[in-house]
Scaffold this active site. Sequence first.
Site, mmCIF file in Angstrom:
data_model
loop_
_atom_site.group_PDB
_atom_site.id
_atom_site.type_symbol
_atom_site.label_atom_id
_atom_site.label_comp_id
_atom_site.label_asym_id
_atom_site.label_seq_id
_atom_site.Cartn_x
_atom_site.Cartn_y
_atom_site.Cartn_z
ATOM 1 N N LYS A 182 4.863 -4.597 -7.432
ATOM 2 C CA LYS A 182 5.659 -4.759 -7.841
ATOM 3 C C LYS A 182 6.122 -5.483 -8.015
ATOM 4 O O LYS A 182 5.634 -6.944 -7.561
ATOM 5 C CB LYS A 182 6.131 -3.862 -6.110
ATOM 6 C CG LYS A 182 6.312 -2.827 -5.871
ATOM 7 C CD LYS A 182 6.685 -2.851 -3.615
ATOM 8 C CE LYS A 182 6.919 -1.374 -3.673
ATOM 9 N NZ LYS A 182 7.684 -0.609 -4.239
ATOM 10 N N ARG A 237 4.130 9.478 -0.687
ATOM 11 C CA ARG A 237 4.227 10.963 -0.521
ATOM 12 C C ARG A 237 3.391 11.728 -0.610
ATOM 13 O O ARG A 237 2.415 12.618 -0.419
ATOM 14 C CB ARG A 237 4.954 11.723 -2.309
ATOM 15 C CG ARG A 237 4.706 10.589 -3.095
ATOM 16 C CD ARG A 237 5.819 10.641 -4.689
ATOM 17 N NE ARG A 237 6.627 9.821 -4.005
ATOM 18 C CZ ARG A 237 7.280 9.806 -5.293
ATOM 19 N NH1 ARG A 237 7.605 10.241 -5.659
ATOM 20 N NH2 ARG A 237 8.279 9.062 -5.014
HETATM 21 N N1 BES Z 1 7.826 1.736 -0.047
HETATM 22 C C1 BES Z 1 9.075 2.117 -1.012
HETATM 23 C C2 BES Z 1 10.311 2.622 -1.289
HETATM 24 C C3 BES Z 1 10.892 1.359 -0.321
HETATM 25 C C4 BES Z 1 11.303 0.793 -1.461
HETATM 26 C C5 BES Z 1 11.082 1.319 0.716
HETATM 27 C C6 BES Z 1 12.419 -0.536 -1.017
HETATM 28 C C7 BES Z 1 11.971 0.110 1.363
HETATM 29 C C8 BES Z 1 12.651 -0.608 0.374
HETATM 30 C C9 BES Z 1 7.941 3.336 -1.963
HETATM 31 O O1 BES Z 1 6.171 3.338 -1.710
HETATM 32 C C10 BES Z 1 8.045 3.008 -3.725
HETATM 33 O O2 BES Z 1 7.896 1.937 -3.956
HETATM 34 N N2 BES Z 1 9.035 3.764 -4.089
HETATM 35 C C11 BES Z 1 8.993 3.514 -5.404
HETATM 36 C C12 BES Z 1 8.475 5.512 -6.302
HETATM 37 C C13 BES Z 1 8.575 5.196 -8.054
HETATM 38 C C14 BES Z 1 7.362 4.776 -8.140
HETATM 39 C C15 BES Z 1 8.817 7.208 -8.306
HETATM 40 C C16 BES Z 1 10.867 3.723 -5.506
HETATM 41 O O3 BES Z 1 11.506 3.844 -4.841
HETATM 42 O O4 BES Z 1 10.906 2.955 -6.517
HETATM 43 MN MN MN Z 2 5.270 2.294 -3.422
#
Ligand code: BES
Ligand code: MN
Length: 510
Positions: A284, A358
């Site tokens: 990230k 997931r």
């Molecule tokens: N934990 C994150 C989602 C999240 C983002 C929660 C910001 C709270 C605040 C999750 O694991 C994630 O990174 N999701 C990705 C999925 C994508 C890579 C398909 C997302 O939402 O960008």
């Molecule tokens: Mn994630």
Amino acid sequence: MSDRLDITFAPLNADPESVTVVLAGEGLSFGTKAREFETKSAGAISKAAAATDYKGKFKSVVEILAPAKLGIGRLIVGGLGKAATLTAQQYVDLGGTLLAAIQNRKASTASLIVDCEGSEDLSTEQIAALLAQGALLRHYSFKKYMTKKPSDENSAEKNGLKKLIVHVAHPEKAKAAFHPLKAVANGVNFARDLVNEPANILGPVELAEKTKALEKLGVEVEILDIKDMEKLGMGALLCVGQGSVRPSRLAVMVWNGAKGGKKQKPICFVGKGVVFDTGGISIKPAAGMEDMKGDMGGAAAVIGTMYALAERKANVNAVGLVGCVENMPSGNAVRPGDIVTSMSGQTIEVINTDAEGRLVLADVLWYAQEKFKPKLIIDLATLTGAIMVALGKEYAGMFTNDDKLADELLAASRATGEKVWRMPLDKAFDKLMDSKNADMKNAGGRWAGAATAAAFLQRFIQKDTVWCHLDIAGTAMDGNRSDINQSWGAGWGVRLLDRFVAEQHEKGDK
Ligand code: BES
Ligand code: MN
Ligand code: ZN
């Protein structure tokens, strides 16, 4: 853990503390005690009200300094508005507002006088208990790592309120009414503590261990380690944690409270417990990454709910399952392109290691169904940024294969103010998860990110399993602050699920 507020109940005629709250209805209508104060002080309340144009509007407050002959330093008047129309939740919210008014003043003990008449649905004692619950929720703050004492100028603690005495005509009855409400507030505050705790302190092992605190409430706890999970074939969950030096765990909490006994099928609650989500190799961006300590908000909600159900001895069989992992990049980390085999036997191509939640849920959902044959499953997860694009920080996204369950959760949502909004499950979203190299991939394309995530999860839901997925990425952490929550970690979901259980699964001999 934060310092908890001690709440006790006393009779109406007990001496009020130096900081005291009384209630006033619309048009400045008083209960017995407020009327007594008014007379004794030669009209101090109505004079102050006239001077400030105060009319007892719902949640409005006015403060009177040293009213004559009452022996009270600060008398805070809190408005009920149209008292007869107030809902239980409105009393809880009001309790939060009143606590905040008290906390603006320096006092370690304060009195709240509840002398209003009950309504058709709520007795005065129930009202007192609801106000107390709101106060307990509002009082929560996470200051464990603040080393400055309250007396220090730079202290984050505004004042040291330790005790709230609720004065009411029948204190024993109010205390009894408070018992289940306190259990729920304790569950919420337990969840808040978990979410606020930084990831260096709360790793996957520590998060799983936290569930042991529920044993004293009669919950059976089992913790599965990596070997156990390998034996079960949980390749999806395990690949997420393999880049971390801290091993993964699966914690299972069993509450058998149903009067009908153990034979009754349980409800399963499943939570995403990613103690920190760096994104892994699909790392990230730096900005805001610290918030990813809250990526176990789903697990916290499940643990908090189980805590509440057990403490109030809910007449239900419920199982909480939380997959605890850390998503880290390293030489051992799962790579984009890797293909893993889930416990269900289905293979998954990991095309984005940041879509890790997931993967965790896939195996925990499968395990829950195989092991417990539940009557329904609800999972909670801070699953996608996309749900925040859709619903902001106001609503959690609800995806379910059952209309009745949707309606029941929506009713609990309306009653508690923990808002959920139904989102679509659709074959078209499911198709986007097909992979050329495996049974599925773990990330869909650019669009409908929350719905493709839900479609992925549904591939791990067996035919005939009633299931709901709540995407709480927007509400679990740094949500909108409210009358009853000032904390970054909100403990979101505990009140919703507790209410759902109370309304749908405890009444009668179900
Ligand atoms: N934990 C994150 C989602 C999240 C983002 C929660 C910001 C709270 C605040 C999750 O694991 C994630 O990174 N999701 C990705 C999925 C994508 C890579 C398909 C997302 O939402 O960008
Ligand atoms: Mn994630
Ligand atoms: Zn995540």
